[in-house]
Write a protein that holds these residues in place. Structure first.
Motif, mmCIF file in Angstrom:
data_model
loop_
_atom_site.group_PDB
_atom_site.id
_atom_site.type_symbol
_atom_site.label_atom_id
_atom_site.label_comp_id
_atom_site.label_asym_id
_atom_site.label_seq_id
_atom_site.Cartn_x
_atom_site.Cartn_y
_atom_site.Cartn_z
ATOM 1 N N VAL A 1 21.496 -13.997 97.018
ATOM 2 C CA VAL A 1 22.850 -14.400 97.407
ATOM 3 C C VAL A 1 22.916 -15.891 97.719
ATOM 4 O O VAL A 1 23.884 -16.562 97.355
ATOM 5 N N ASN A 2 21.881 -16.427 98.389
ATOM 6 C CA ASN A 2 21.962 -17.856 98.731
ATOM 7 C C ASN A 2 21.372 -18.771 97.659
ATOM 8 O O ASN A 2 21.318 -19.984 97.840
ATOM 9 N N SER A 3 20.964 -18.198 96.516
ATOM 10 C CA SER A 3 20.388 -19.022 95.444
ATOM 11 C C SER A 3 21.443 -19.842 94.713
ATOM 12 O O SER A 3 21.141 -20.883 94.137
ATOM 13 N N GLY A 4 22.684 -19.348 94.719
ATOM 14 C CA GLY A 4 23.727 -19.999 93.938
ATOM 15 C C GLY A 4 23.704 -19.609 92.479
ATOM 16 O O GLY A 4 24.522 -20.089 91.686
ATOM 17 N N LEU A 5 22.804 -18.714 92.106
ATOM 18 C CA LEU A 5 22.723 -18.234 90.724
ATOM 19 C C LEU A 5 23.609 -17.000 90.567
ATOM 20 O O LEU A 5 23.911 -16.327 91.545
ATOM 21 N N PRO A 6 24.039 -16.691 89.342
ATOM 22 C CA PRO A 6 24.899 -15.519 89.143
ATOM 23 C C PRO A 6 24.260 -14.250 89.715
ATOM 24 O O PRO A 6 23.075 -13.985 89.460
ATOM 25 N N ASN A 7 25.021 -13.500 90.518
ATOM 26 C CA ASN A 7 24.458 -12.296 91.127
ATOM 27 C C ASN A 7 25.265 -11.040 90.823
ATOM 28 O O ASN A 7 25.067 -9.998 91.452
ATOM 29 N N ASP A 8 26.181 -11.141 89.839
ATOM 30 C CA ASP A 8 26.919 -9.943 89.444
ATOM 31 C C ASP A 8 26.028 -8.979 88.668
ATOM 32 O O ASP A 8 26.231 -7.764 88.694
ATOM 33 N N ARG A 9 25.032 -9.538 87.986
ATOM 34 C CA ARG A 9 24.029 -8.734 87.285
ATOM 35 C C ARG A 9 22.682 -9.409 87.471
ATOM 36 O O ARG A 9 22.551 -10.616 87.279
ATOM 37 N N PHE A 10 21.681 -8.634 87.865
ATOM 38 C CA PHE A 10 20.356 -9.217 88.080
ATOM 39 C C PHE A 10 19.289 -8.156 87.866
ATOM 40 O O PHE A 10 19.577 -6.955 87.823
ATOM 41 N N CYS A 11 18.043 -8.601 87.720
ATOM 42 C CA CYS A 11 16.921 -7.663 87.611
ATOM 43 C C CYS A 11 15.847 -8.063 88.617
ATOM 44 O O CYS A 11 15.540 -9.248 88.776
ATOM 45 N N PHE A 12 15.317 -7.072 89.299
ATOM 46 C CA PHE A 12 14.274 -7.303 90.286
ATOM 47 C C PHE A 12 12.929 -6.988 89.656
ATOM 48 O O PHE A 12 12.674 -5.860 89.251
ATOM 49 N N GLU B 1 15.704 -12.526 78.789
ATOM 50 C CA GLU B 1 16.540 -11.858 79.789
ATOM 51 C C GLU B 1 17.754 -12.729 80.138
ATOM 52 O O GLU B 1 17.626 -13.917 80.432
ATOM 53 N N LYS B 2 18.949 -12.126 80.100
ATOM 54 C CA LYS B 2 20.180 -12.869 80.396
ATOM 55 C C LYS B 2 20.626 -12.748 81.849
ATOM 56 O O LYS B 2 21.465 -13.523 82.304
ATOM 57 N N ARG B 3 20.089 -11.779 82.546
ATOM 58 C CA ARG B 3 20.444 -11.613 83.961
ATOM 59 C C ARG B 3 19.576 -12.515 84.841
ATOM 60 O O ARG B 3 18.472 -12.915 84.445
ATOM 61 N N THR B 4 20.049 -12.826 86.036
ATOM 62 C CA THR B 4 19.222 -13.541 87.005
ATOM 63 C C THR B 4 18.013 -12.674 87.337
ATOM 64 O O THR B 4 18.130 -11.475 87.580
ATOM 65 N N MET B 5 16.837 -13.291 87.350
ATOM 66 C CA MET B 5 15.589 -12.575 87.601
ATOM 67 C C MET B 5 15.059 -12.900 88.996
ATOM 68 O O MET B 5 15.127 -14.042 89.439
ATOM 69 N N ILE B 6 14.534 -11.882 89.669
ATOM 70 C CA ILE B 6 14.020 -12.058 91.026
ATOM 71 C C ILE B 6 12.556 -11.638 91.062
ATOM 72 O O ILE B 6 12.198 -10.556 90.597
ATOM 73 N N PHE B 7 11.733 -12.511 91.630
ATOM 74 C CA PHE B 7 10.293 -12.253 91.716
ATOM 75 C C PHE B 7 9.815 -12.460 93.154
ATOM 76 O O PHE B 7 10.375 -13.265 93.896
ATOM 77 N N TYR B 8 8.761 -11.755 93.509
ATOM 78 C CA TYR B 8 8.016 -12.047 94.729
ATOM 79 C C TYR B 8 6.752 -12.789 94.313
ATOM 80 O O TYR B 8 6.170 -12.497 93.260
ATOM 81 N N GLU B 9 6.320 -13.745 95.125
ATOM 82 C CA GLU B 9 5.086 -14.460 94.802
ATOM 83 C C GLU B 9 4.365 -14.890 96.076
ATOM 84 O O GLU B 9 4.994 -15.150 97.102
ATOM 85 N N SER B 10 3.057 -14.955 95.995
ATOM 86 C CA SER B 10 2.230 -15.365 97.127
ATOM 87 C C SER B 10 2.031 -16.883 97.091
ATOM 88 O O SER B 10 2.158 -17.505 96.033
#
Length: 222
Positions: free
Chosen positions: A118-129, A149-158
């Motif tokens: 939400v606070n990324s400023g990237l499109p969040n109507d469609r996304f993939c985790f 991939e056309k949707r905003t992508m979300i990753f966890y990283e160390s």
């Protein structure tokens, strides 16, 4: 009843009243790491039997947990931070409890990727985790797939892999792809860095890399 109870990802004020009540009422608590959960439970005055339930013992523990549930006990599952089963143990237990015809409730609550998106400023109507990418086997194959991939992508990283991941993203997504990295969400040193992948690379080459990271990357054509 098996309760899946989210716990704060940093700030203890994010714990819900309902979560505290459930943890005080259940017969026992399953925790990803009892050493991590102990201070949080003590803070909220929760004094219950706590057993470890993590990726190394969850297969062996499932049958016994289902036995307890069938005997009428109420059990809560918590992870070290956030919502159980989201890049944490939980899926296997949930699946087997459902197969056994028993009841489950997942409480709403903290999870790291939602505020980061939400606070990324990237499109969040469609996304993939995507969670954590494979460390070795299958990593490059996944990157190639995500390049389309056309949707905003979300990753966890160390922290020890964040720079390597940025560099790989530059190779597969392009240096000018927009992205956002959130670090230490809800904690004192929360940081959100936004810009191109090239900008993020320069930032983390010249600043300390500490904490847990949530990496949001714009999809193709965004």
């Amino acid at each position: 009843m098996l309760y899946l109870v989210p716990t704060p990802i940093g700030n203890l004020e994010d714990m819900t009243f309902r979560a505290i009540r459930i943890l005080k009422e259940v017969d026992l608590i399953l925790a990803e790491d009892t050493r991590t959960s102990a201070p949080m439970l003590k803070h909220f005055g929760i004094d219950k039997k706590v057993f470890a339930h993590h990726q190394h013992n969850e297969h062996k523990a499932v049958a016994e947990i289902i036995k307890f549930l069938k005997e009428g006990q109420n059990i809560a599952l918590i992870s070290d931070a956030g919502t159980p089963a989201i890049s944490d143990p939980g899926f296997l237990l949930v699946r087997e409890v459902i197969k056994a015809g028993l009841d489950i409730q997942c409480l709403p609550g903290a999870t790291a990727f939602v505020p980061a998106l939400v606070n990324s400023g990237l499109p969040n109507d469609r996304f993939c985790f995507e969670g954590f990418l494979p460390v070795k086997k299958g990593r490059q194959t996944r990157m190639k797939q995500l390049a389309e991939e056309k949707r905003t992508m979300i990753f966890y990283e160390s922290p020890h892999r964040i720079l390597k991941t940025i560099e790989e993203f530059i190779v597969y997504f392009g240096a000018e792809r927009q992205a956002s990295i959130s670090r230490e969400l809800s904690k004192i040193y929360e940081e959100n860095v936004r810009g191109t992948l090239q900008y993020l690379k320069l930032h983390y080459e010249n600043n300390p890399i500490k904490g847990e990271f949530v990496f949001c990357v714009a999809g193709l054509e965004n």
